[in-house]
Design a protein around this motif. Structure first.
Motif, PDB file in Angstrom:
ATOM      1  N   VAL A  16     -76.681   9.681 -49.475  1.00 39.54           N
ATOM      2  CA  VAL A  16     -76.063  10.965 -49.138  1.00 39.54           C
ATOM      3  C   VAL A  16     -75.679  11.714 -50.406  1.00 39.54           C
ATOM      4  N   THR A  25     -81.324  16.721 -45.512  1.00 41.71           N
ATOM      5  CA  THR A  25     -80.311  16.159 -44.623  1.00 41.71           C
ATOM      6  C   THR A  25     -79.237  17.220 -44.408  1.00 41.71           C
ATOM      7  N   HIS A  34     -71.380  17.317 -45.896  1.00 41.02           N
ATOM      8  CA  HIS A  34     -71.358  16.044 -46.602  1.00 41.02           C
ATOM      9  C   HIS A  34     -70.120  15.242 -46.209  1.00 41.02           C
ATOM     10  N   ASP A  37     -70.274  14.112 -42.505  1.00 38.28           N
ATOM     11  CA  ASP A  37     -71.228  13.013 -42.340  1.00 38.28           C
ATOM     12  C   ASP A  37     -70.609  11.677 -42.755  1.00 38.28           C
ATOM     13  N   ASP A  75     -79.893  10.015 -42.914  1.00 35.62           N
ATOM     14  CA  ASP A  75     -79.639  10.242 -44.336  1.00 35.62           C
ATOM     15  C   ASP A  75     -80.595   9.422 -45.200  1.00 35.62           C
TER      16      ASP A  75
END
Length: 303
Positions: A16, A25, A34, A37, A75
């Motif tokens: 990630v 992603t 971000h 997630d 991811d």
């Protein structure tokens, strides 16, 4: 199991992090995505580990841990510059996320499915997800997929490229995901509706987020059926991603709260039994147990 899950989470965090700025992603599109997630996936993993170390909730902990691993699968697929095998595994295993969540919510709060119908539904969800997973691994060639966006550079698990089979599996999965999501939301709503007041208080921390998870996954499937070329920068897909992340995060909190609350209840009852001994003061046992289980109408009957 916990060590492997934590190791995978570290790999996912690396994927990630390195994907920030690359639109392969959702986490790479913005810092907010971000954070959402990572919060959802790591929250689910943490809740799974909390449940794992509680014997009565270990089954839920295993399911939550597997779901956290599957949450990070997209991811891995979109890991820009990452190992080909990791990206291929991520692409193949993503459908398992919904199956694990479906089982997790239906099995709460004790880790056991209550009826044959629920067991049949869970088995069907796993069967569909595994079929799609194997099919993607063996037959999907990203070079031939007009809707690829996370990874269009190859499939390390490919045995025989068959675009017809791959597209049929994709459509089948999206329709199945829609049905599973709606069924999950409806089941959660029904169980909350028919439960008594005290039972609703026990079930709500898992079933309310479960309802949101089902609705968000169904909305995601509808969006992909309508617009097969997923775009993480679009308003529609971005909103659905944040909704899914929020629902998963709330489910993680609900699982952790359920485990901690049950542990506290058992500790309170054990302490009470020690204090009361053989001759409990009149009314104290009933009052304390009623407070612990949250049911003011509770009655204690003696043999």
């Amino acid at each position: 199991m916990p060590v492997l899950a934590v190791a995978f989470a570290i790999v996912a965090i690396v994927a990630v992090h390195r994907g920030v700025g690359a639109e392969t992603t959702y986490a790479g599109v913005s810092l907010a995505a971000h954070a959402a997630d990572l919060a959802a996936g790591l929250g689910l993993l943490a809740a799974g580990l909390v449940a794992w170390f509680e014997p009565r909730a270990r089954r839920l902990g295993i399911l939550a841990t597997f779901a956290a691993v599957a949450w990070f699968a997209p991811d891995l697929e979109g890991w820009d510059g990452g190992p080909g095998i990791a990206r291929s595994l991520g692409a193949a295993t993503a459908p398992l996320f919904l199956a694990f969540l479906f089982h997790l919510v239906l099995a709460s709060p004790r880790g056991r499915l209550r009826s044959r119908l629920e067991r049949a539904a869970v088995v069907a969800a796993y069967g569909i997800a595994l079929t799609v997973t194997v099919g993607r691994a063996l037959f999907r060639d990203p070079y031939l997929d007009p809707y690829c966006w996370r990874n269009c550079f190859g499939n390390s698990l490919l045995v025989h490229a068959d675009q017809g089979v791959a597209q049929a599996l994709s459509r089948f999965w999206l329709r199945s995901a829609l049905v599973i999501g709606v069924l999950l939301a409806a089941t959660c709503a029904w169980r909350l509706l028919v439960a008594s007041g005290p039972a609703r208080g026990v079930l709500a921390p898992m079933l309310c987020p479960g309802l949101l998870v089902g609705a968000a996954e169904a909305a995601y499937a509808v969006a992909l059926l309508r617009t097969p070329l997923e775009d993480a920068t679009s308003t529609e897909f971005s909103a659905i991603f944040f909704a899914r992340s929020l629902a998963v995060g709330l489910l993680a909190l609900g699982l952790a709260w359920t485990v901690v609350r049950e542990r506290w209840q058992r500790a309170t009852v054990l302490r009470l039994s020690t204090e009361l001994g053989a001759a409990p003061p009149p009314g104290k046992l009933r009052d304390t147990l009623a407070a612990v289980v949250g049911d003011p109408a509770l009655e204690v009957a003696y043999w």
